[in-house]
Design a protein around this motif. Structure first.
Motif, PDB file in Angstrom:
ATOM      1  N   GLN A  39     -22.625  41.399  23.830  1.00 28.04           N
ATOM      2  CA  GLN A  39     -21.618  42.291  23.068  1.00 28.04           C
ATOM      3  C   GLN A  39     -20.068  41.620  23.576  1.00 28.04           C
ATOM      4  O   GLN A  39     -19.250  42.107  22.774  1.00 28.04           O
ATOM      5  N   SER A  40     -19.985  40.956  24.498  1.00 32.78           N
ATOM      6  CA  SER A  40     -18.805  40.081  24.869  1.00 32.78           C
ATOM      7  C   SER A  40     -18.073  39.370  23.626  1.00 32.78           C
ATOM      8  O   SER A  40     -17.008  38.850  23.572  1.00 32.78           O
ATOM      9  N   ILE A  41     -19.136  38.786  22.819  1.00 35.15           N
ATOM     10  CA  ILE A  41     -18.726  37.870  21.645  1.00 35.15           C
ATOM     11  C   ILE A  41     -19.254  38.492  20.299  1.00 35.15           C
ATOM     12  O   ILE A  41     -18.780  37.901  19.262  1.00 35.15           O
ATOM     13  N   GLN A  42     -19.806  39.784  20.343  1.00 38.32           N
ATOM     14  CA  GLN A  42     -20.527  40.035  19.063  1.00 38.32           C
ATOM     15  C   GLN A  42     -19.120  40.794  18.220  1.00 38.32           C
ATOM     16  O   GLN A  42     -18.462  41.479  18.610  1.00 38.32           O
ATOM     17  N   ARG A  43     -19.181  40.054  16.852  1.00 37.72           N
ATOM     18  CA  ARG A  43     -17.979  40.579  15.881  1.00 37.72           C
ATOM     19  C   ARG A  43     -18.569  41.697  15.292  1.00 37.72           C
ATOM     20  O   ARG A  43     -19.861  41.963  15.143  1.00 37.72           O
ATOM     21  N   LEU A  44     -17.670  42.582  14.765  1.00 36.73           N
ATOM     22  CA  LEU A  44     -17.616  43.712  13.976  1.00 36.73           C
ATOM     23  C   LEU A  44     -18.472  43.483  12.664  1.00 36.73           C
ATOM     24  O   LEU A  44     -19.297  44.027  12.177  1.00 36.73           O
ATOM     25  N   PRO A  45     -17.647  42.613  11.892  1.00 39.93           N
ATOM     26  CA  PRO A  45     -18.071  42.470  10.332  1.00 39.93           C
ATOM     27  C   PRO A  45     -19.296  41.486  10.321  1.00 39.93           C
ATOM     28  O   PRO A  45     -19.416  40.641  11.064  1.00 39.93           O
ATOM     29  N   THR A  46     -20.373  41.972   9.564  1.00 37.44           N
ATOM     30  CA  THR A  46     -21.460  41.241   9.435  1.00 37.44           C
ATOM     31  C   THR A  46     -20.951  39.971   8.590  1.00 37.44           C
ATOM     32  O   THR A  46     -21.611  38.739   8.803  1.00 37.44           O
ATOM     33  N   THR A  47     -20.413  40.285   7.574  1.00 38.56           N
ATOM     34  CA  THR A  47     -19.769  39.080   6.608  1.00 38.56           C
ATOM     35  C   THR A  47     -18.410  38.866   6.832  1.00 38.56           C
ATOM     36  O   THR A  47     -18.001  37.662   7.066  1.00 38.56           O
ATOM     37  N   GLY A  48     -17.669  40.151   6.472  1.00 38.94           N
ATOM     38  CA  GLY A  48     -16.184  39.791   6.807  1.00 38.94           C
ATOM     39  C   GLY A  48     -15.564  40.913   6.123  1.00 38.94           C
ATOM     40  O   GLY A  48     -16.254  41.787   5.325  1.00 38.94           O
ATOM     41  N   TYR A  69      -8.405  32.057 -10.409  1.00 35.35           N
ATOM     42  CA  TYR A  69      -7.968  32.121  -9.050  1.00 35.35           C
ATOM     43  C   TYR A  69      -9.030  32.903  -8.260  1.00 35.35           C
ATOM     44  O   TYR A  69      -9.878  33.345  -8.819  1.00 35.35           O
ATOM     45  N   ALA A  70      -9.246  32.014  -7.108  1.00 34.78           N
ATOM     46  CA  ALA A  70     -10.458  32.558  -6.101  1.00 34.78           C
ATOM     47  C   ALA A  70      -9.975  32.783  -4.808  1.00 34.78           C
ATOM     48  O   ALA A  70      -9.079  31.936  -4.294  1.00 34.78           O
ATOM     49  N   PHE A  71     -10.664  33.510  -3.962  1.00 33.61           N
ATOM     50  CA  PHE A  71     -10.419  33.569  -2.493  1.00 33.61           C
ATOM     51  C   PHE A  71     -11.848  33.638  -1.939  1.00 33.61           C
ATOM     52  O   PHE A  71     -12.619  34.318  -2.366  1.00 33.61           O
ATOM     53  N   PHE A  72     -12.054  32.723  -0.973  1.00 32.11           N
ATOM     54  CA  PHE A  72     -13.108  32.878  -0.127  1.00 32.11           C
ATOM     55  C   PHE A  72     -12.990  32.270   1.185  1.00 32.11           C
ATOM     56  O   PHE A  72     -11.716  31.497   1.459  1.00 32.11           O
ATOM     57  N   SER A  73     -13.698  32.449   2.062  1.00 29.97           N
ATOM     58  CA  SER A  73     -13.428  32.115   3.585  1.00 29.97           C
ATOM     59  C   SER A  73     -14.664  32.316   4.306  1.00 29.97           C
ATOM     60  O   SER A  73     -15.757  32.932   3.831  1.00 29.97           O
ATOM     61  N   ARG A  74     -14.899  31.491   5.388  1.00 27.58           N
ATOM     62  CA  ARG A  74     -16.145  31.247   5.976  1.00 27.58           C
ATOM     63  C   ARG A  74     -16.417  32.674   6.528  1.00 27.58           C
ATOM     64  O   ARG A  74     -15.708  33.289   7.130  1.00 27.58           O
ATOM     65  N   PRO A  75     -17.744  33.254   6.263  1.00 30.05           N
ATOM     66  CA  PRO A  75     -17.977  34.325   6.943  1.00 30.05           C
ATOM     67  C   PRO A  75     -18.775  34.272   8.278  1.00 30.05           C
ATOM     68  O   PRO A  75     -19.096  33.457   8.897  1.00 30.05           O
ATOM     69  N   ASN A  76     -19.052  35.724   8.870  1.00 33.28           N
ATOM     70  CA  ASN A  76     -19.638  35.623  10.029  1.00 33.28           C
ATOM     71  C   ASN A  76     -21.302  35.536   9.896  1.00 33.28           C
ATOM     72  O   ASN A  76     -22.204  35.140  11.080  1.00 33.28           O
ATOM     73  N   THR A  77     -21.921  35.460   8.577  1.00 30.59           N
ATOM     74  CA  THR A  77     -23.278  35.315   8.263  1.00 30.59           C
ATOM     75  C   THR A  77     -23.669  33.967   8.669  1.00 30.59           C
ATOM     76  O   THR A  77     -23.204  32.995   8.314  1.00 30.59           O
ATOM     77  N   GLY A 116     -23.028  37.891  -1.350  1.00 28.64           N
ATOM     78  CA  GLY A 116     -24.504  37.257  -1.373  1.00 28.64           C
ATOM     79  C   GLY A 116     -24.298  35.931  -2.131  1.00 28.64           C
ATOM     80  O   GLY A 116     -25.099  35.582  -2.949  1.00 28.64           O
ATOM     81  N   PHE A 117     -23.078  35.573  -2.095  1.00 25.09           N
ATOM     82  CA  PHE A 117     -22.658  34.152  -2.541  1.00 25.09           C
ATOM     83  C   PHE A 117     -22.387  32.969  -1.341  1.00 25.09           C
ATOM     84  O   PHE A 117     -21.430  33.094  -0.635  1.00 25.09           O
ATOM     85  N   ASP A 118     -23.152  32.112  -1.424  1.00 22.35           N
ATOM     86  CA  ASP A 118     -23.305  31.135  -0.165  1.00 22.35           C
ATOM     87  C   ASP A 118     -21.690  30.304  -0.052  1.00 22.35           C
ATOM     88  O   ASP A 118     -21.350  29.775  -0.935  1.00 22.35           O
ATOM     89  N   TYR A 119     -21.331  30.411   1.116  1.00 24.16           N
ATOM     90  CA  TYR A 119     -20.013  29.741   1.396  1.00 24.16           C
ATOM     91  C   TYR A 119     -20.301  28.096   1.586  1.00 24.16           C
ATOM     92  O   TYR A 119     -21.241  27.625   2.144  1.00 24.16           O
ATOM     93  N   ASP A 120     -19.325  27.374   1.469  1.00 22.68           N
ATOM     94  CA  ASP A 120     -19.190  25.920   1.519  1.00 22.68           C
ATOM     95  C   ASP A 120     -17.981  25.780   1.710  1.00 22.68           C
ATOM     96  O   ASP A 120     -16.754  26.123   1.037  1.00 22.68           O
ATOM     97  N   LEU A 121     -17.327  24.614   2.752  1.00 22.12           N
ATOM     98  CA  LEU A 121     -16.267  24.469   3.184  1.00 22.12           C
ATOM     99  C   LEU A 121     -15.236  24.269   2.069  1.00 22.12           C
ATOM    100  O   LEU A 121     -14.181  24.702   2.271  1.00 22.12           O
ATOM    101  N   THR A 122     -15.586  23.527   1.172  1.00 19.59           N
ATOM    102  CA  THR A 122     -14.683  22.831   0.161  1.00 19.59           C
ATOM    103  C   THR A 122     -14.776  23.659  -1.101  1.00 19.59           C
ATOM    104  O   THR A 122     -13.980  23.433  -2.008  1.00 19.59           O
TER     105      THR A 122
END
Length: 335
Positions: free
Chosen positions: A162-171, A79-87, A53-59
């Motif tokens: 369904q041809s493009i639907q990803r499984l993870p909602t977020t990641g 140290y932190a890890f974040f990546s662009r989610p599917n949301t 529940g923490f908004d992603y931003d590119l930088t």
């Protein structure tokens, strides 16, 4: 003897309605929810925490500003890890079958903008970012044994969807962390869709089931080399083994899998409120009500030293409620 390692999961519910708004609220220093989330983390002091529940931003400006607040509160996460989610990731199709396109539920995962309600891992110890396994792009139809929804014998909402639907909602991430005196610890973390807000096709219920089942398939080696020891499965599963809607088989299988252990964290606050000490979220009553949906499940090799759900009484409990409907769940581990 090494100090116990405290690992936590926390759905902060800090998502905002537009890009940049979370960063704005953090920088202004006046937002009561942001302050409450910082206080919860400062009180529990996890060594490693998976945030949902923490908004992603590119930088990564929002997570950097947030870690500065935590550092000022005495909790340093270098140290932190974040990546662009599917949301919020836009698609060209009607993904929920309501006859309209370009709505939040037509994204790969529900979201008003790409990155709303993302995830992040914060750690006192080095994260091997170049060795992270990120399964966020996995197509649902490519998941072994996928419970894809149908309506009238046809793919729901459409074959195109369904041809493009990803499984993870977020990641779905496997994040390795180098912990002094313990070595590599793999965090298997995700935030699943709630098994509601759909129709008789049970699209979200099926997706929730498969998002949880993914980790059992991962441990079976279905997606390449899997963690064999010193791992922890954690996150917001959005599923209670006994209460609420959804397909219960997946969560029950996870909680009884011999490769994992369920230390059953509990709290006095939940006990006092509902008589059930194991709940982790305080949703509106009577429906859906309080449930256990947030989990920290160590692999079988760990010694569990302590556990808890941060749901205190009195003023600290009020702060926890301002922070999020979800409560932080933590487990202390040793070898």
């Amino acid at each position: 003897m090494a100090e116990p390692l405290r690992i936590a999961t926390f759905n902060t519910e800090l998502q905002r309605d537009g890009p940049g708004l979370l960063l704005r609220d953090i920088l202004r220093g006046e937002d009561p929810q942001v302050a409450a989330v910082v206080e919860v983390l400062a009180q529990t002091k996890p060594d490693i925490v998976s945030l949902q529940g923490f908004d992603y931003d590119l930088t990564g400006r929002a997570i950097a500003a947030f870690t500065t607040l935590l550092r000022n509160a005495g909790l340093d996460y270098p140290y932190a890890f974040f990546s662009r989610p599917n949301t919020g990731m836009a698609t060209p199709f009607d993904m929920d079958g309501n006859g309209r396109r370009a709505e939040p539920r037509d994204a790969q995962g529900y979201g008003r903008f790409w990155g709303q309600g993302g995830m992040a891992v914060l750690s006192r110890y080095p994260i091997r970012t170049d060795e992270v396994q990120d399964f966020t792009a996995l197509l649902w139809r490519d998941f072994p044994g996928a419970l894809l929804p149908t309506a009238g014998g046809a793919p729901f909402p459409s074959e195109d969807a369904q041809s493009i639907q990803r499984l993870p909602t977020t990641g779905h991430w496997v994040v390795p962390v180098d912990v002094p005196n313990l070595g590599r610890v793999d965090l298997l973390t995700f935030h699943a869709t709630p098994p509601v807000f759909d129709g008789p096709e049970d699209r979200n219920g099926r997706r929730n089931h498969d998002e949880i089942t993914f980790w059992l398939k991962f441990l079976d080696g279905a997606f390449g080399p899997a963690a064999t020891d010193s791992f922890v499965l954690l996150g917001d599963f959005n599923q209670d083994p006994d209460e609420g809607e959804g397909i219960k088989e997946a969560i029950r299988r996870v909680l009884t899998d011999p490769r994992l252990q369920d230390p059953e964290p509990k709290s006095e606050g939940s006990q006092a409120l509902t008589g059930d000490p194991f709940d982790t979220v305080d949703w509106d009553d009577p429906v859906p009500g309080n449930m256990r949906v947030d989990y920290v499940l160590p692999s079988a090799e760990w010694r569990v030293i302590g556990t808890g759900v941060y749901w205190p009484s009195g003023a600290p409990g009020e702060t926890a409620a301002i922070a999020s409907r979800h409560r932080l769940v933590w487990v202390d581990l040793a070898r």
